[in-house]
Motif scaffolding. Sequence first.
Motif, mmCIF file in Angstrom:
data_model
loop_
_atom_site.group_PDB
_atom_site.id
_atom_site.type_symbol
_atom_site.label_atom_id
_atom_site.label_comp_id
_atom_site.label_asym_id
_atom_site.label_seq_id
_atom_site.Cartn_x
_atom_site.Cartn_y
_atom_site.Cartn_z
ATOM 1 N N SER A 52 0.865 -1.178 0.000
ATOM 2 C CA SER A 52 0.000 0.000 0.000
ATOM 3 C C SER A 52 0.898 1.222 0.000
ATOM 4 C CB SER A 52 -0.843 -0.020 1.266
ATOM 5 O OG SER A 52 -1.327 1.260 1.528
ATOM 6 N N ASN A 53 0.442 2.324 -0.646
ATOM 7 C CA ASN A 53 1.290 3.516 -0.584
ATOM 8 C C ASN A 53 0.804 4.497 0.462
ATOM 9 O OD1 ASN A 53 -0.928 4.274 -1.951
ATOM 10 N ND2 ASN A 53 0.085 4.385 -3.954
ATOM 11 N N GLY A 79 -9.987 -22.133 14.442
ATOM 12 C CA GLY A 79 -9.669 -23.530 14.738
ATOM 13 C C GLY A 79 -8.988 -23.719 16.090
ATOM 14 N N ALA A 80 -8.209 -24.776 16.186
ATOM 15 C CA ALA A 80 -7.546 -25.094 17.441
ATOM 16 C C ALA A 80 -6.138 -24.496 17.504
ATOM 17 C CB ALA A 80 -7.480 -26.599 17.625
ATOM 18 N N LEU A 81 -5.412 -24.606 16.391
ATOM 19 C CA LEU A 81 -4.013 -24.147 16.381
ATOM 20 C C LEU A 81 -3.652 -23.739 14.952
ATOM 21 C CD1 LEU A 81 -1.834 -24.401 18.749
ATOM 22 C CD2 LEU A 81 -0.868 -26.248 17.390
ATOM 23 N N THR A 82 -2.910 -22.647 14.823
ATOM 24 C CA THR A 82 -2.475 -22.176 13.499
ATOM 25 C C THR A 82 -0.957 -22.154 13.470
ATOM 26 O OG1 THR A 82 -4.431 -20.763 13.351
ATOM 27 C CG2 THR A 82 -2.629 -20.253 11.848
ATOM 28 N N LEU A 83 -0.394 -22.615 12.349
ATOM 29 C CA LEU A 83 1.052 -22.529 12.151
ATOM 30 C C LEU A 83 1.288 -21.677 10.913
ATOM 31 C CD1 LEU A 83 0.626 -25.640 13.415
ATOM 32 C CD2 LEU A 83 3.051 -25.677 13.025
ATOM 33 N N LEU A 84 1.958 -20.559 11.096
ATOM 34 C CA LEU A 84 2.112 -19.583 10.012
ATOM 35 C C LEU A 84 3.570 -19.427 9.614
ATOM 36 C CD1 LEU A 84 0.451 -17.024 8.600
ATOM 37 C CD2 LEU A 84 1.941 -15.753 10.146
ATOM 38 N N LEU A 85 3.786 -19.518 8.306
ATOM 39 C CA LEU A 85 5.110 -19.192 7.755
ATOM 40 C C LEU A 85 4.988 -17.815 7.137
ATOM 41 C CD1 LEU A 85 6.479 -22.092 5.502
ATOM 42 C CD2 LEU A 85 7.485 -21.203 7.616
ATOM 43 N N GLN A 86 5.897 -16.919 7.438
ATOM 44 C CA GLN A 86 5.845 -15.612 6.785
ATOM 45 C C GLN A 86 7.198 -15.308 6.161
ATOM 46 O OE1 GLN A 86 5.434 -12.137 9.269
ATOM 47 N NE2 GLN A 86 6.265 -13.116 11.084
ATOM 48 N N ASP A 87 7.177 -14.474 5.120
ATOM 49 C CA ASP A 87 8.457 -14.066 4.530
ATOM 50 C C ASP A 87 9.060 -12.944 5.387
ATOM 51 O OD1 ASP A 87 7.133 -11.752 3.857
ATOM 52 O OD2 ASP A 87 7.019 -12.174 1.719
ATOM 53 N N ASP A 88 10.056 -12.243 4.833
ATOM 54 C CA ASP A 88 10.773 -11.278 5.687
ATOM 55 C C ASP A 88 10.214 -9.852 5.603
ATOM 56 O OD1 ASP A 88 11.512 -10.640 3.156
ATOM 57 O OD2 ASP A 88 13.679 -10.892 3.447
ATOM 58 N N VAL A 89 9.036 -9.681 4.996
ATOM 59 C CA VAL A 89 8.524 -8.320 4.790
ATOM 60 C C VAL A 89 7.924 -7.731 6.071
ATOM 61 C CG1 VAL A 89 6.800 -6.946 3.511
ATOM 62 C CG2 VAL A 89 8.194 -8.650 2.311
ATOM 63 N N GLY A 90 7.221 -8.533 6.843
ATOM 64 C CA GLY A 90 6.639 -8.059 8.105
ATOM 65 C C GLY A 90 5.266 -7.433 7.924
ATOM 66 N N PRO A 126 1.867 -4.181 3.472
ATOM 67 C CA PRO A 126 3.265 -3.741 3.439
ATOM 68 C C PRO A 126 3.372 -2.306 2.903
ATOM 69 C CG PRO A 126 2.912 -5.687 2.042
ATOM 70 C CD PRO A 126 1.588 -5.294 2.600
ATOM 71 N N VAL A 127 4.276 -1.543 3.502
ATOM 72 C CA VAL A 127 4.501 -0.180 3.000
ATOM 73 C C VAL A 127 5.875 -0.080 2.332
ATOM 74 C CG1 VAL A 127 2.944 1.095 4.530
ATOM 75 C CG2 VAL A 127 5.229 0.490 5.329
ATOM 76 N N SER A 128 6.530 -1.237 2.212
ATOM 77 C CA SER A 128 7.895 -1.274 1.685
ATOM 78 C C SER A 128 7.896 -1.256 0.159
ATOM 79 C CB SER A 128 8.562 -2.569 2.138
ATOM 80 O OG SER A 128 7.741 -3.650 1.708
ATOM 81 N N GLY A 129 6.719 -1.293 -0.459
ATOM 82 C CA GLY A 129 6.661 -1.374 -1.920
ATOM 83 C C GLY A 129 6.737 -2.799 -2.421
ATOM 84 N N LYS A 130 6.946 -3.741 -1.506
ATOM 85 C CA LYS A 130 7.041 -5.163 -1.911
ATOM 86 C C LYS A 130 5.770 -5.906 -1.525
ATOM 87 C CE LYS A 130 10.815 -7.500 -0.641
ATOM 88 N NZ LYS A 130 11.930 -7.850 0.260
ATOM 89 N N ASP A 131 5.420 -6.935 -2.287
ATOM 90 C CA ASP A 131 4.368 -7.847 -1.847
ATOM 91 C C ASP A 131 4.857 -8.592 -0.604
ATOM 92 O OD1 ASP A 131 2.629 -7.355 -3.976
ATOM 93 O OD2 ASP A 131 3.511 -8.932 -5.213
#
Length: 338
Positions: free
Chosen positions: A212-213, A234-245, A320-325
């Motif tokens: 987003s800009n 649900g009961a439990l979530t396991l999330l993988l995220q990239d390095d964008v935050g 993200p405000v970094s300009g990256k997906d």
Amino acid sequence: MPPIRQTATAETTPLPLFAIPIIDIAAYLSPSPSPSPTATASLASSIRAAATSPGFFQITGHGISPALRDRLFGALKAFFALPQAAKAALHRDNSPCLRGYEAVGDQVLEEGLPDRKEGFMIGQELVGTGEDGLGGLRFGQGANQWPGEDEGWCPGGFKAVMMEYFEAVRLLSRSVFRLVALSLELEEGFFDRFVYGRDAITMCRVLRYPPSNTTGRGPTDTKPRGIGAHTDFGALTLLLQDDVGGLEVFYRPSETWHAIQPVPDAFVVNIGDMMGEFHCYLVPACPNRQQHQVPFAHKAEKERWTNDKYTSTLHRALSPVSGKDRYSVAFFNEGLLD
Ligand SMILES: O=C(O)CCC(=O)C(=O)O
Ligand SMILES: [Fe+2]
């Protein structure tokens, strides 16, 4: 606030106001010759502390290889780069078990702030009987929708990578549940049938958050929502995220939002409504309007499991405000729905 690292042998340190512990579970998963009771007890106690508050932790030492994670992220990026019409043809509205594609703006978890994300949901491939292949299936069970594999856009195949990851993370969730069982002083395999049996509902959603800009800073909290505030059904979530935050957790004692910094190689794990106390008071349009549109027939069950000791916590992801997906992959273990 920097995350706190905890290992099987670390001393228990007092938590600052808010922190997401990082728990290395390698000593439990790859023991030689078997997990040491001391290491296992220490991990169970770390999980107990984190699941009670804040209801979020990160795990490392999980055994899901960087190579598989790289292939997964490569495949999902290629999927989201497909023409919109190809993705729309796989919309989850076409699926009796709510699997498939959702577009930016389809989901609105906070009134007036539509989610700026697109996603693709899969689950266990189960084919029922009868002409429509749905006979004998329960709610949420069925087949996935897949894009054609003949365009050469995903070496190795999107379906193959997604299913390989799905099975790996489903198995990992069973191990985490075993530690959760120990943390509740239950028998280690207590949750196995609920979370890993044929009828347990497990879903995996890959997500793309376009940048987003606008930061939306100001007197009102209108920062663009990648995903609005919610607790997981649900009961439990396991999330993988990239390095964008962008992932944030709401800490109830101070009523403040806190960023969860991406930690390379870690899964973010959170307790869902089914295991935890219901935290539905913050957002007037209650975010628990069922991310996955499943009736709440199970509420008595979650009380039986944890006596409301564990916490399902509000979270959201800002655009993200970094300009990256930003890309992430959420795996939801919803257990048995009846
Ligand atoms: O992508 C994220 O960081 C969060 C995703 C999430 O909370 C969900 O899918 O339920
Ligand atoms: Fe969530």
